[in-house]
Write an enzyme that holds these catalytic residues in place. Sequence first.
Site, PDB file in Angstrom:
ATOM      1  N   SER A   1       0.697  -0.857   0.003  1.00 12.37           N
ATOM      2  CA  SER A   1       0.261   0.014  -0.009  1.00 12.37           C
ATOM      3  C   SER A   1       0.922   1.483   0.094  1.00 12.37           C
ATOM      4  O   SER A   1       2.603   1.317   0.039  1.00 12.37           O
ATOM      5  CB  SER A   1      -0.943  -0.366   1.373  1.00 12.37           C
ATOM      6  N   LYS A   2       0.122   2.230   0.356  1.00  8.93           N
ATOM      7  CA  LYS A   2       0.875   4.040  -0.092  1.00  8.93           C
ATOM      8  C   LYS A   2       1.624   3.365   0.983  1.00  8.93           C
ATOM      9  O   LYS A   2       3.223   4.194   0.933  1.00  8.93           O
ATOM     10  CB  LYS A   2      -0.226   4.854  -0.018  1.00  8.93           C
ATOM     11  N   ARG A   3       1.774   3.130   2.472  1.00  8.26           N
ATOM     12  CA  ARG A   3       2.705   2.940   3.167  1.00  8.26           C
ATOM     13  C   ARG A   3       4.167   2.228   2.800  1.00  8.26           C
ATOM     14  O   ARG A   3       4.809   2.558   3.705  1.00  8.26           O
ATOM     15  CB  ARG A   3       2.324   2.145   4.531  1.00  8.26           C
TER      16      ARG A   3
END
Length: 462
Positions: free
Chosen positions: A241-243
């Site tokens: 994910s963007k993390r």
Amino acid sequence: MTQASKVRVRFAPSPTGFLHIGGARTALFNYLYAKKHQGSFILRIEDTDRERSTPEAVEAILDGLTWLGLNWDEGPFFQTERQSLYQKELERLLESGKAYRCYCSPQELDQMRESLKAQGKKPMYDGRCKHRKDAPSDQAFVIRFAVPEGQTRIEDLVKGPIDIAHREIEDLVIARSDGTPTYNFVVVVDDHEMRMTHVIRGDDHLANTPKQILLGEALDYDLPQYAHLPLILGKDKTRLSKRHGATAVQMYRDQGYFPHSIINFLARLGWSHKDQEIFSLEELIEKFDLDAVGTSPGVFNEEKLLWLNQHYIKDKPYKEVIEGLGAFIEIRPDQIDDPKSHRTIEVLRDRAKTLKELAELAAFHFSDQITPDPELKKKLYTDEVKDAYQDLILEIENNSFEEADLEKSFSQVLKTHGLKFPQLGKLVRLALAGGPFGPGVFELFEIVGKERSIQRLRALIG
Ligand code: GLU
């Protein structure tokens, strides 16, 4: 292969953001499968969720696919433009009794779920409107699909056979109270109408597949074959994910990656061919198949992507490198075929991992303005060499710029001041190239040219 069985696959993104790594991998596997089987790759934009879909996201997806070279054969088709088709098929299901109107209010549904939970049961819709005979005209309704009894087997081309008991599936909503059809319904209609032979997508859609198969059967469609690709995880083994940093394909373009580095990298996220890591596009098309897609998740490893890019910076033909550089540095048309440009790239390409880095290193040739590293200047421009450096500038100014004369000027100044070549050479390199890199000093003079060389030699101490 007969015309009727010609492979037709699709990439069907929902336009709610950038083209991300996961989406691009799905697009690539579909593309490779189509090319391998001389089939068609279709692009369908699933924009029925009007609140979350944006024209910017559509642009970003088309742009990302185009940059990667994943050219589609048909489309883009937009689901919002296909509403009358969906309505016709909804009517057909209602008429055949395979779908029904449900008038339950949200409160009633909540209560139903709560009470099922209290009894230790799965909170699923209990089908109470299925046999309802009245049709109150003043009440809002949704349309639900009447899931038949029995069980369904998915013959997944990646995961193998998967059996699902229908009692696990609730009568799903296929049209909302405003009349708009839902995702599971439109996908089935579109996949049929677009004559898809295979649905290759991420395994986050696996739970939808039995619903889609049942809907397809209820509509008397021929069904596509399914292949669910393994998840992509970040290095910490949680879902990507963007993390995990840059997950949008365009961010890699902006950082100076070749599209082919991304393609090569994506291909290995869930698929393998022996222990080969480097593949040309032709090789991928030839070697790719769904049999070799694994079931264990692919791990997104940015260092590996950087390593691939570095490999391609070293390995790509000059023409592709110079084209790629054009996004990061202004290159005049006359510089493209200039042997000096060839030479500059040849001597620098081993030092760069990205096109952006290469552009920074190559600026000494392509641009008039460069910024020599100030720290290095402090280190090299010592009291011991100052006078010699200034003498050297005068020598160069007053003599011819032929290599032999430059060499003569150098040795004379070195001799007069009792210095060794590197003491002045490193400084000259810093002035002309901006840092401790580039070709040999005399070749550097030739590439930069007399006027710019003198200007830069002076600018360093100006
Ligand atoms: N629109 C769905 C998504 O973006 C894909 C649907 C499908 O491939 O069936 O996740």
